[in-house]
Write a protein that holds these residues in place. Structure first.
Motif, PDB file in Angstrom:
ATOM      1  N   ILE A 159       0.847  -1.210   0.000  1.00  0.00           N
ATOM      2  CA  ILE A 159       0.000   0.000   0.000  1.00  0.00           C
ATOM      3  C   ILE A 159       0.877   1.253   0.000  1.00  0.00           C
ATOM      4  CG2 ILE A 159      -1.535   1.384   1.456  1.00  0.00           C
ATOM      5  CD1 ILE A 159      -2.791  -1.353   2.355  1.00  0.00           C
ATOM      6  N   CYS A 160       1.843   1.262   0.872  1.00  0.00           N
ATOM      7  CA  CYS A 160       2.681   2.454   1.008  1.00  0.00           C
ATOM      8  C   CYS A 160       3.579   2.642  -0.207  1.00  0.00           C
ATOM      9  CB  CYS A 160       3.521   2.362   2.282  1.00  0.00           C
ATOM     10  SG  CYS A 160       2.489   2.495   3.748  1.00  0.00           S
ATOM     11  N   LYS A 161       4.156   1.555  -0.667  1.00  0.00           N
ATOM     12  CA  LYS A 161       5.051   1.635  -1.823  1.00  0.00           C
ATOM     13  C   LYS A 161       4.308   2.215  -3.028  1.00  0.00           C
ATOM     14  CE  LYS A 161       9.206   0.622  -3.371  1.00  0.00           C
ATOM     15  NZ  LYS A 161       8.999   0.511  -4.813  1.00  0.00           N
ATOM     16  N   LYS A 162       3.142   1.675  -3.267  1.00  0.00           N
ATOM     17  CA  LYS A 162       2.359   2.113  -4.416  1.00  0.00           C
ATOM     18  C   LYS A 162       2.048   3.608  -4.311  1.00  0.00           C
ATOM     19  CE  LYS A 162      -2.105   1.339  -6.617  1.00  0.00           C
ATOM     20  NZ  LYS A 162      -3.433   0.745  -6.366  1.00  0.00           N
ATOM     21  N   PHE A 163       1.652   4.024  -3.122  1.00  0.00           N
ATOM     22  CA  PHE A 163       1.331   5.433  -2.928  1.00  0.00           C
ATOM     23  C   PHE A 163       2.566   6.314  -3.099  1.00  0.00           C
ATOM     24  CE2 PHE A 163       1.194   9.151  -0.262  1.00  0.00           C
ATOM     25  CZ  PHE A 163       0.099   9.794  -0.807  1.00  0.00           C
ATOM     26  N   MET A 164       3.639   5.889  -2.503  1.00  0.00           N
ATOM     27  CA  MET A 164       4.856   6.717  -2.589  1.00  0.00           C
ATOM     28  C   MET A 164       5.369   6.782  -4.020  1.00  0.00           C
ATOM     29  SD  MET A 164       6.907   6.213   0.980  1.00  0.00           S
ATOM     30  CE  MET A 164       7.235   4.480   0.891  1.00  0.00           C
ATOM     31  N   ASP A 165       5.280   5.675  -4.724  1.00  0.00           N
ATOM     32  CA  ASP A 165       5.704   5.697  -6.130  1.00  0.00           C
ATOM     33  C   ASP A 165       4.868   6.680  -6.934  1.00  0.00           C
ATOM     34  OD1 ASP A 165       7.608   3.852  -5.602  1.00  0.00           O
ATOM     35  OD2 ASP A 165       6.551   2.137  -6.479  1.00  0.00           O
ATOM     36  N   ARG A 166       3.578   6.616  -6.709  1.00  0.00           N
ATOM     37  CA  ARG A 166       2.691   7.513  -7.449  1.00  0.00           C
ATOM     38  C   ARG A 166       3.027   8.964  -7.127  1.00  0.00           C
ATOM     39  NH1 ARG A 166      -3.008   8.605  -7.370  1.00  0.00           N
ATOM     40  NH2 ARG A 166      -3.288   7.414  -5.457  1.00  0.00           N
ATOM     41  N   PHE A 167       3.233   9.247  -5.871  1.00  0.00           N
ATOM     42  CA  PHE A 167       3.525  10.620  -5.475  1.00  0.00           C
ATOM     43  C   PHE A 167       4.863  11.080  -6.043  1.00  0.00           C
ATOM     44  CE2 PHE A 167       5.053  13.916  -2.627  1.00  0.00           C
ATOM     45  CZ  PHE A 167       3.988  14.801  -2.738  1.00  0.00           C
ATOM     46  N   THR A 168       5.828  10.206  -5.976  1.00  0.00           N
ATOM     47  CA  THR A 168       7.137  10.564  -6.520  1.00  0.00           C
ATOM     48  C   THR A 168       7.046  10.908  -8.004  1.00  0.00           C
ATOM     49  OG1 THR A 168       8.132   9.003  -4.969  1.00  0.00           O
ATOM     50  CG2 THR A 168       9.524   9.786  -6.760  1.00  0.00           C
ATOM     51  N   ARG A 169       6.273  10.115  -8.720  1.00  0.00           N
ATOM     52  CA  ARG A 169       6.139  10.350 -10.158  1.00  0.00           C
ATOM     53  C   ARG A 169       5.551  11.732 -10.425  1.00  0.00           C
ATOM     54  NH1 ARG A 169       4.620   5.559 -11.127  1.00  0.00           N
ATOM     55  NH2 ARG A 169       2.406   5.991 -10.955  1.00  0.00           N
ATOM     56  N   ILE A 170       4.459  12.043  -9.730  1.00  0.00           N
ATOM     57  CA  ILE A 170       3.830  13.359  -9.875  1.00  0.00           C
ATOM     58  C   ILE A 170       4.847  14.457  -9.578  1.00  0.00           C
ATOM     59  CG2 ILE A 170       2.081  14.921  -8.936  1.00  0.00           C
ATOM     60  CD1 ILE A 170       0.880  12.586 -10.428  1.00  0.00           C
ATOM     61  N   PHE A 171       5.546  14.282  -8.499  1.00  0.00           N
ATOM     62  CA  PHE A 171       6.493  15.293  -8.053  1.00  0.00           C
ATOM     63  C   PHE A 171       7.589  15.493  -9.094  1.00  0.00           C
ATOM     64  CE2 PHE A 171      10.060  16.904  -5.597  1.00  0.00           C
ATOM     65  CZ  PHE A 171       9.450  17.895  -4.852  1.00  0.00           C
ATOM     66  N   GLU A 172       8.066  14.376  -9.629  1.00  0.00           N
ATOM     67  CA  GLU A 172       9.160  14.500 -10.591  1.00  0.00           C
ATOM     68  C   GLU A 172       8.707  15.152 -11.894  1.00  0.00           C
ATOM     69  OE1 GLU A 172      10.570  10.525 -10.613  1.00  0.00           O
ATOM     70  OE2 GLU A 172      12.037  10.905  -9.021  1.00  0.00           O
ATOM     71  N   GLU A 173       7.467  14.894 -12.257  1.00  0.00           N
ATOM     72  CA  GLU A 173       6.950  15.533 -13.471  1.00  0.00           C
ATOM     73  C   GLU A 173       6.942  17.046 -13.337  1.00  0.00           C
ATOM     74  OE1 GLU A 173       3.132  13.800 -13.932  1.00  0.00           O
ATOM     75  OE2 GLU A 173       3.932  11.887 -14.669  1.00  0.00           O
ATOM     76  N   ASP A 174       6.737  17.510 -12.125  1.00  0.00           N
ATOM     77  CA  ASP A 174       6.578  18.945 -11.903  1.00  0.00           C
ATOM     78  C   ASP A 174       7.879  19.662 -11.571  1.00  0.00           C
ATOM     79  OD1 ASP A 174       3.931  19.276 -12.401  1.00  0.00           O
ATOM     80  OD2 ASP A 174       3.311  18.807 -10.346  1.00  0.00           O
ATOM     81  N   HIS A 175       8.933  18.940 -11.420  1.00  0.00           N
ATOM     82  CA  HIS A 175      10.046  19.582 -10.724  1.00  0.00           C
ATOM     83  C   HIS A 175      10.802  20.625 -11.563  1.00  0.00           C
ATOM     84  CE1 HIS A 175      13.110  17.544 -12.900  1.00  0.00           C
ATOM     85  NE2 HIS A 175      12.772  16.349 -12.466  1.00  0.00           N
ATOM     86  N   GLU A 176      10.452  20.688 -12.844  1.00  0.00           N
ATOM     87  CA  GLU A 176      11.165  21.694 -13.643  1.00  0.00           C
ATOM     88  C   GLU A 176      10.710  23.104 -13.260  1.00  0.00           C
ATOM     89  OE1 GLU A 176       7.383  21.052 -15.629  1.00  0.00           O
ATOM     90  OE2 GLU A 176       8.876  19.856 -14.557  1.00  0.00           O
ATOM     91  N   VAL A 177       9.826  23.145 -12.283  1.00  0.00           N
ATOM     92  CA  VAL A 177       9.283  24.423 -11.812  1.00  0.00           C
ATOM     93  C   VAL A 177      10.383  25.435 -11.478  1.00  0.00           C
ATOM     94  CG1 VAL A 177       9.204  23.667  -9.406  1.00  0.00           C
ATOM     95  CG2 VAL A 177       7.614  25.403 -10.224  1.00  0.00           C
ATOM     96  N   PHE A 178      11.461  24.954 -10.942  1.00  0.00           N
ATOM     97  CA  PHE A 178      12.486  25.890 -10.492  1.00  0.00           C
ATOM     98  C   PHE A 178      13.425  26.326 -11.604  1.00  0.00           C
ATOM     99  CE2 PHE A 178      11.129  24.110  -6.481  1.00  0.00           C
ATOM    100  CZ  PHE A 178      11.045  25.255  -5.702  1.00  0.00           C
ATOM    101  N   ASP A 179      13.142  25.815 -12.805  1.00  0.00           N
ATOM    102  CA  ASP A 179      13.945  26.279 -13.934  1.00  0.00           C
ATOM    103  C   ASP A 179      13.472  27.664 -14.398  1.00  0.00           C
ATOM    104  OD1 ASP A 179      15.012  23.806 -13.650  1.00  0.00           O
ATOM    105  OD2 ASP A 179      13.911  22.914 -15.331  1.00  0.00           O
ATOM    106  N   SER A 180      12.438  28.113 -13.738  1.00  0.00           N
ATOM    107  CA  SER A 180      11.874  29.436 -14.091  1.00  0.00           C
ATOM    108  C   SER A 180      12.962  30.507 -14.090  1.00  0.00           C
ATOM    109  CB  SER A 180      10.815  29.825 -13.058  1.00  0.00           C
ATOM    110  OG  SER A 180       9.957  28.720 -12.811  1.00  0.00           O
ATOM    111  N   THR A 181      12.778  31.463 -14.990  1.00  0.00           N
ATOM    112  CA  THR A 181      13.802  32.505 -15.099  1.00  0.00           C
ATOM    113  C   THR A 181      13.442  33.775 -14.344  1.00  0.00           C
ATOM    114  OG1 THR A 181      12.783  33.063 -17.189  1.00  0.00           O
ATOM    115  CG2 THR A 181      14.793  31.722 -17.264  1.00  0.00           C
TER     116      THR A 181
END
Lengths: 208, 208, 208, 208
Positions: free
Chosen positions: C64-86
């Motif tokens: 249960i936890c692994k599945k949830f954490m994997d899903r969350f990590t994926r979402i987070f990684e998709e968004d992380h280019e946020v700080f590339d903002s200029t």
DNA sequence: GATGAATGAGTCTTCATTCAT
DNA sequence: AATGAATGAAGACTCATTCAT
């Protein structure tokens, strides 16, 4: 016999497959630790199928052992006139032949023999009664024959019953040692040595 | 001896009570079928108490068997110079004495002996290795002594190892039969008959 | 869709029923206090059925936890280019979007999130390592991005690592407070307030 | 105080020994996995002695946490006039001081703090209520002060309650990260960085 | 005939707590 | 005050057997 029989295994074949798998599993793990699921998966069948052929796990074990013990008893009984021998030298030949055929029978179905010996003696107790009866009947048979030999003065032992116990124990455990523990049993040699040892033990000549 | 000692059993007593109960239960039901709850209720204690004294059900069984086997091995080793005998007649006396003391030791702790013999052979396999090692060491010890006797021409057998197997098997299974199956073992008589039978088997004189 | 499909739930359905029940029970009682019997009776099944689908109580919790954490990590990684903002204003938009999607993901599976957060921090320690690794990886990811922003002078903080810790802590515990303690999380509002607060904290302008 | 006190430890000392041992064990294993036997053997006492000083395992855990939380609350309340500051620069000084003393208190009793944080959040739930009440009271206190600051226009945030949650979460989890996960907390630096970050977040100036 | 999902009784083991000494 | 032996309730896990499809 009909053209269907080629494709689908008939009941007898499936039954035999289960039996073969069971012998293997029982020998490897022992009755208690062997699981029905081990047997069916070794036979490539589904759990439920097992119960179409055998009433229970105990049932199949009992059948395996019963069949083996019956076969062994038959062989033994065929040979038992060995002690009708009228001379020690004739007895020697016959006794060697009898031990040889007993070992041969045991060796031919060593897996079943191992199951019977282990479960028969082991406290699991599934076949304790069955097995102990078998041993008792061998001992009784031997005792009778030895008694006859003793009365004809070709055997020299104090008590036929005790001696019968000695011989059965010697044969049983020696088979166990060579075939089951060592996995190697040279029937000819062992039968020769064993009959020589026993024969001397039965010799009417007094100890020096 | 004082009035305090009556009321509270000390740890050693409780431990022994559990051991005694366990020996009884294991002998009756076998290791696998014996429940810890059987043991503690036979000892008049609560479930948890068992685990104050033994790590697990297997632990206590192993301790019982180990202790018994150690004791038996010690007795056996003390006697083993029997085969250093220089004549067959001296050997006869010594061999009877050795068999006598082996049977005596086994009989004195017949319950533990039964557990060891049954569990050692049974496929449950808890002590299979331990037990088979023990048997192997007896056979090896015997083989050495027989070899020496054979080299001094006081023994007449083809192969000392095979003969050692015969003797160990004979003694073990005869004990099993008389003491465990029949619950009756007349040590003096059996030791006499057994040593006579074995002695003849070892006799260097050829078969008639 | 046919009349057969109504009656028998397939393995996947049963498995999911157990998972759903487990999530509910774990959230209510926590891993340690949750009994397997609670889970199966919540799923309307027998004890043994549980073990057809999961190796152990720990196994299902971990899944249960692994599945949830994997899903969350994926979402987070998709968004992380946020700080590339200029620019700070672009960053503002992106950071709000990232926080929004993180909160949305957490909220969508709030039960699993609660289990992960509680078990991950709690000393029971089932997932302590797993969870602390996850947190560490978030912090590291954030640290990198903040470092880049700092080097381009659009962020004004002393130490990127420390700041990353602040932000992760703020987001995690705020989610915990609103969603898990208060059972009410207005994602839009919280994401807006949170991004505003964090943005100011990251602002390169000195304190007045 | 009397001459006996040198030889035999008095009740207070024994009690403290148990408490110290308990803190250590709870931190290492967590409440659920910690056994009373672990605690007493760490304290060098017998099992039963534990129950002369504490009603139950839960009782001692609760006392440890309660005592710690009370101490922390007292420190916090002494400092809370920080938000009465009339200027942002004065606020800056005071907020840093408050955070500094909070971190100092936590660090001084890091073992108890870890127990409280882990058990308070963890689903074991022993102190969930107690701990969540504590957090709620901090948030409420902070909310009040922030409200006052906001009304005097020295703080620029949308909702004081939400902001209070952010700050408490940030401080709590950052302490957890540095002190408990990393085992290293440089109070001066973290307090400075933290107050700077928070101050900016509270700044009434709009985002650029 | 065959399947395999579901069942649930059976047992070991742990550990907080009690109490006689 | 302290001891530590004894208690017994609780719970995870196994596996032979059944039965609906």
């Amino acid at each position: 016999m009909n053209d269907m029989s080629v494709t689908a295994p008939d009941k007898a074949t499936t039954r035999q497959n289960i039996l073969d798998a069971a012998v293997r599993i029982f020998r490897e793990k022992g009755f208690q630790k062997a699981r029905v699921s081990d047997i069916v998966s070794a036979a490539g069948l589904a759990q439920g199928t097992f119960y179409l052929y055998f009433r229970s796990k105990e049932d199949i074990a009992r059948q395996i052992c019963k069949k083996f013990m019956d076969r062994f008893t038959r062989i033994f009984e065929e040979d038992h006139e060995v002690f009708d021998s009228t001379s020690l030298s004739e007895l020697h030949v016959r006794i060697r032949k009898m031990i040889h055929s007993a070992l041969k029978t045991l060796k031919e179905d060593a897996n079943a023999a191992e199951i019977v010996l282990r479960e028969g003696i082991g406290q699991g107790g599934l076949f304790k009664e069955l097995y102990e009866d078998l041993i008792l009947s061998f001992i009784e048979l031997l005792r009778e024959k030895i008694s006859m030999g003793a009365s004809r003065n070709i055997l020299g032992i104090r008590d036929p019953h005790t001696t019968a116990v000695f011989i059965v124990g010697l044969v049983e455990r020696s088979f166990f040692f060579f075939m089951i523990m060592k996995k190697e049993l040279d029937i000819d040699t062992i039968a020769a040595d064993m009959s020589a040892f026993i024969l001397k033990g039965l010799d009417p000549a007094p100890l020096p």
